[in-house]
Write an enzyme that holds these catalytic residues in place. Structure first.
Site, PDB file in Angstrom:
ATOM      1  N   ASP A  33      -3.429   2.505 -25.324  1.00 47.01           N
ATOM      2  CA  ASP A  33      -3.982   3.383 -26.367  1.00 47.01           C
ATOM      3  C   ASP A  33      -3.177   4.678 -26.333  1.00 47.01           C
ATOM      4  OD1 ASP A  33      -6.331   1.778 -27.278  1.00 47.01           O
ATOM      5  OD2 ASP A  33      -6.816   1.926 -25.166  1.00 47.01           O
ATOM      6  N   MET A  88     -15.268   1.269 -21.830  1.00 46.26           N
ATOM      7  CA  MET A  88     -16.375   0.778 -22.651  1.00 46.26           C
ATOM      8  C   MET A  88     -16.798  -0.611 -22.163  1.00 46.26           C
ATOM      9  SD  MET A  88     -15.847   2.342 -26.411  1.00 46.26           S
ATOM     10  CE  MET A  88     -14.707   1.140 -27.035  1.00 46.26           C
ATOM     11  N   ASN A 129     -16.511  -4.654 -20.635  1.00 44.62           N
ATOM     12  CA  ASN A 129     -15.775  -5.892 -20.890  1.00 44.62           C
ATOM     13  C   ASN A 129     -14.399  -5.802 -20.203  1.00 44.62           C
ATOM     14  OD1 ASN A 129     -14.097  -7.784 -23.301  1.00 44.62           O
ATOM     15  ND2 ASN A 129     -15.790  -8.558 -22.124  1.00 44.62           N
ATOM     16  N   LEU A 130     -14.480  -5.549 -18.922  1.00 49.57           N
ATOM     17  CA  LEU A 130     -13.288  -5.171 -18.165  1.00 49.57           C
ATOM     18  C   LEU A 130     -12.330  -6.349 -17.969  1.00 49.57           C
ATOM     19  CD1 LEU A 130     -15.002  -2.922 -15.463  1.00 49.57           C
ATOM     20  CD2 LEU A 130     -14.159  -2.295 -17.734  1.00 49.57           C
ATOM     21  N   LEU A 136      -3.243  -6.670 -23.020  1.00 46.53           N
ATOM     22  CA  LEU A 136      -4.648  -7.008 -22.767  1.00 46.53           C
ATOM     23  C   LEU A 136      -5.556  -5.998 -23.474  1.00 46.53           C
ATOM     24  CD1 LEU A 136      -4.839  -8.122 -19.017  1.00 46.53           C
ATOM     25  CD2 LEU A 136      -4.175  -9.418 -21.049  1.00 46.53           C
ATOM     26  N   SER A 137      -6.603  -6.526 -24.087  1.00 51.05           N
ATOM     27  CA  SER A 137      -7.565  -5.686 -24.803  1.00 51.05           C
ATOM     28  C   SER A 137      -8.883  -6.440 -24.872  1.00 51.05           C
ATOM     29  CB  SER A 137      -7.066  -5.424 -26.228  1.00 51.05           C
ATOM     30  OG  SER A 137      -8.133  -4.997 -27.049  1.00 51.05           O
ATOM     31  N   GLN A 172      -4.535   7.745 -28.148  1.00 53.96           N
ATOM     32  CA  GLN A 172      -5.721   8.232 -27.432  1.00 53.96           C
ATOM     33  C   GLN A 172      -5.307   9.075 -26.227  1.00 53.96           C
ATOM     34  OE1 GLN A 172      -9.478   5.997 -26.531  1.00 53.96           O
ATOM     35  NE2 GLN A 172      -8.496   5.599 -24.571  1.00 53.96           N
ATOM     36  N   HIS A 209      -8.012  -2.716 -17.128  1.00 54.70           N
ATOM     37  CA  HIS A 209      -8.926  -1.706 -16.575  1.00 54.70           C
ATOM     38  C   HIS A 209      -8.791  -1.635 -15.051  1.00 54.70           C
ATOM     39  CE1 HIS A 209     -11.179  -2.879 -20.354  1.00 54.70           C
ATOM     40  NE2 HIS A 209     -11.172  -1.570 -20.462  1.00 54.70           N
ATOM     41  N   GLY A 213      -5.289   4.278 -20.090  1.00 52.11           N
ATOM     42  CA  GLY A 213      -4.226   3.303 -20.318  1.00 52.11           C
ATOM     43  C   GLY A 213      -3.230   3.769 -21.371  1.00 52.11           C
TER      44      GLY A 213
HETATM   45  O1  PAF Z   1     -10.396   3.592 -24.348  1.00 53.72           O
HETATM   46  C1  PAF Z   1     -11.612   3.474 -24.260  1.00 53.72           C
HETATM   47  O2  PAF Z   1     -12.128   2.502 -23.673  1.00 53.72           O
HETATM   48  C2  PAF Z   1     -12.533   4.506 -24.877  1.00 53.72           C
HETATM   49  O3  PAF Z   1     -11.979   5.037 -26.036  1.00 53.72           O
HETATM   50  C3  PAF Z   1     -12.928   5.631 -23.893  1.00 53.72           C
HETATM   51  C4  PAF Z   1     -11.717   6.435 -23.438  1.00 53.72           C
HETATM   52  C5  PAF Z   1     -13.648   5.034 -22.709  1.00 53.72           C
HETATM   53  C6  PAF Z   1     -13.895   6.608 -24.586  1.00 53.72           C
HETATM   54  O4  PAF Z   1     -15.044   5.957 -25.025  1.00 53.72           O
END
Ligand code: PAF
EC number: 6.3.2.1
Length: 285
Positions: free
Chosen positions: A152, A30, A32-33, A186-187, A155, A37, A149
């Site tokens: 999460d 999403m 804002n690396l 990091l987030s 996720q 990332h 990652g």
């Molecule tokens: O983890 C994230 O940045 C988001 O949930 C993802 C996997 C890009 C889906 O929008």
């Protein structure tokens, strides 16, 4: 690095890579690396020849009172970082490109069991929105592998379950959480913390490590263990959402104090919601 904004343009370029017999990797983000990332890009490069990154702030995974509007958007810095990391193609769609018929026409992917509880309880609809966009990105890019990652954790478990149960022919890689020197995971949301909150934030990881150490040493009184750390988290100024021990494989509830477990936490510090986790092999010490 080539940058495209449409599905059509992306498919042409990925198609060419495939004709050249290149193995294609997807890193969905999403934006804002940060270094976390970039570590995903590094893993992707280790396992594939052509790396596609996506930046898309997906509206349908945010709840009505969440931070969709103020989610940090830093496109120029992101592009520079991806180029530097050796990403081959960046897909930067807008909302109309991903949801051309509107949100109401969008079929939703729902992954039972593993998306229930934990963040699924605190953020209703979040995992449906996330699984839906990840599925769409899979269909758009059709990668051989995809990297997410481990920060999460739930996720990643939801994505793995979706891939298995929908027979999606993509290999999923998890990449270890990247931490600041003081342990804070990091987030992109860390940027919301003020100085005082930022100083307190690493306590979450310290608590996870303390629970992990006790489990490694064979502690059986899980309730007391969690109770102590819950008190420590709340007395440090956090509003605790959950601190739980689950089966590391499928996130099922467990009363086991042996085998592979994961300790997961979510807590709010002021307006910022932080999550973290530690995987532990219980009783190994
Ligand atoms: O983890 C994230 O940045 C988001 O949930 C993802 C996997 C890009 C889906 O929008």
């Amino acid at each position: 690095m080539v940058i495209v904004e449409t599905v059509l343009a992306l498919r042409k370029i990925v198609g060419r890579a495939r004709i050249e017999n290149k193995k294609v990797a997807l890193v969905a983000t999403m934006g804002n690396l940060h270094e976390g990332h970039i570590a995903l890009i590094d893993v992707a490069k280790q396992h594939a020849d052509f790396v596609v990154a996506t930046i898309f702030v997906n509206p349908i995974q945010f709840g009505p009172s969440e931070d969709l509007e103020k989610y940090p958007r830093t496109p120029d810095a992101d592009q520079a970082k991806l180029k530097e990391a050796g990403c081959d193609l960046l897909f930067l769609p807008d909302v109309a490109e991903m949801y051309p018929e509107g949100f109401e026409a969008q079929p939703i992917v729902s992954v039972p069991r593993v998306s229930e509880g934990l963040c699924g309880a605190a953020r209703p609809g979040h995992f449906n929105g996330m699984a839906t966009i990840v599925n769409k990105m899979f269909n758009v890019v059709q990668p051989d592998i995809a990297v997410f990652g481990e920060k999460d954790y739930q996720q990643l478990a939801v994505i793995r379950s979706m891939v298995r149960n929908l027979n999606i022919p993509i290999e999923i890689f998890g990449a270890p959480t990247v931490r600041a020197p003081d342990g804070l995971a990091l987030s992109s949301r860390n940027g919301y913390l003020n100085d005082q909150e930022r100083a307190a934030a690493p306590i979450l990881y310290q608590c996870l490590k303390d629970v992990a150490l006790s489990l490694q040493r064979g502690s059986l009184d899980v309730e007391q263990l969690l109770d102590e750390q819950c008190k420590r988290i709340t007395s440090s100024g956090f509003q605790l959402e959950y601190l739980e021990i689950r089966n590391a494989h499928d996130l099922s509830l467990t009363s086991e104090t042996s085998g592979n477990l994961v300790i997961l936490v979510a807590a709010r510090l002021g307006k910022t919601r932080l999550i973290d986790n530690v995987v532990v092999s219980a009783g190994e010490l």
